[in-house]
Design a protein around this motif. Structure first.
Motif, short mmCIF file in Angstrom:
data_model
loop_
_atom_site.label_atom_id
_atom_site.label_comp_id
_atom_site.label_asym_id
_atom_site.label_seq_id
_atom_site.Cartn_x
_atom_site.Cartn_y
_atom_site.Cartn_z
N HIS A 15 36.80 22.62 40.44
CA HIS A 15 38.23 22.66 40.72
C HIS A 15 38.49 23.50 41.97
N PRO A 16 39.37 23.05 42.86
CA PRO A 16 39.61 23.76 44.13
C PRO A 16 40.01 25.23 43.94
N GLU A 17 40.81 25.54 42.94
CA GLU A 17 41.24 26.92 42.75
C GLU A 17 40.07 27.83 42.36
N ILE A 18 39.14 27.31 41.61
CA ILE A 18 37.97 28.10 41.24
C ILE A 18 37.07 28.28 42.45
N GLN A 19 36.89 27.24 43.24
CA GLN A 19 36.10 27.37 44.45
C GLN A 19 36.70 28.39 45.41
#
Length: 212
Positions: A15-19
């Motif tokens: 997920h982009p937010e975790i990355q």
């Protein structure tokens, strides 16, 4: 060991937010990653044992990341997800614990000081599995005169049995085992078995909030 670094519905590290969350940690050594991410999860989310999710969506790491507080399982899921994203094998362990300090509210609602399920992180590092619990943030530890837990992968960092006044704080009562992925149905079975009336009362809700 690949199964313990894999992304799943719950450990959704792609997920982009975790990355984005992981960017400051990607260039660190594995030991520094273990230490610094543990501290970030431990202190970055206020520990709240009074809200328990009862839907699958609640336990996605990307969903938890957007909250300001979390249950011990929530915080464990985020930490496992971060470790896996950095190729550090990690898995979830579940247990039953008892809380011996400031339990008036829980006992009034639950009729007991026992909490189940409780979430523990297990990490494979330097050839062995080690445990850590990122649940209790620094402010909570200060409030109840409990030493904060630190973790660098060299040894277990599990819940504090006594506080600085030698009063019993927490204790493990039962071990429910380790899991490659978040065992949502198993967690709900444990919750229902320990608190049947509360579980049935909250069917159709997204979470159980013991403050209501």
């Amino acid at each position: 060991m690949e199964e313990f670094t894999a992304a799943t519905y719950f450990f959704d590290y792609e997920h982009p937010e975790i990355q984005e969350f992981l960017q400051p940690y990607k260039a660190l050594t594995p030991k520094a990653q273990l230490q610094q991410l543990y501290l970030r999860i431990r202190d970055g989310w206020r520990y709240n044992p009074f809200k328990i999710g009862i839907t699958k969506d609640h336990y996605q790491a990307s969903t938890i990341l957007s909250n300001a507080e979390g249950h011990c399982i929530d915080k464990a899921i985020v930490l496992i997800t971060c470790y896996r994203a950095l190729a550090i094998p990690a898995r979830l362990r579940l247990a039953k614990v008892s809380n011996h300090i400031a339990t008036e509210h829980l006992e009034r609602i639950l009729g007991t000081n026992e909490l189940a399920p409780h979430g523990v992180v297990e990490v494979f590092y330097s050839g062995k599995w080690v445990k850590c619990v990122p649940a209790f943030n620094r402010e909570l530890c200060a409030k109840y005169q409990v030493d904060v837990l630190d973790f660098d992968g060299s040894e277990d960092a599990v819940i504090q049995e006594y506080n600085r006044n030698n009063e019993q704080f927490m204790s493990y009562l039962e071990d429910y085992g380790s899991y490659q992925d978040v065992p949502f149905e198993r967690m709900m079975d444990i919750f229902r078995a320990n608190y049947p009336e509360i579980y049935e009362k909250n069917q159709g809700n997204t979470e159980v909030n013991f403050f209501l």
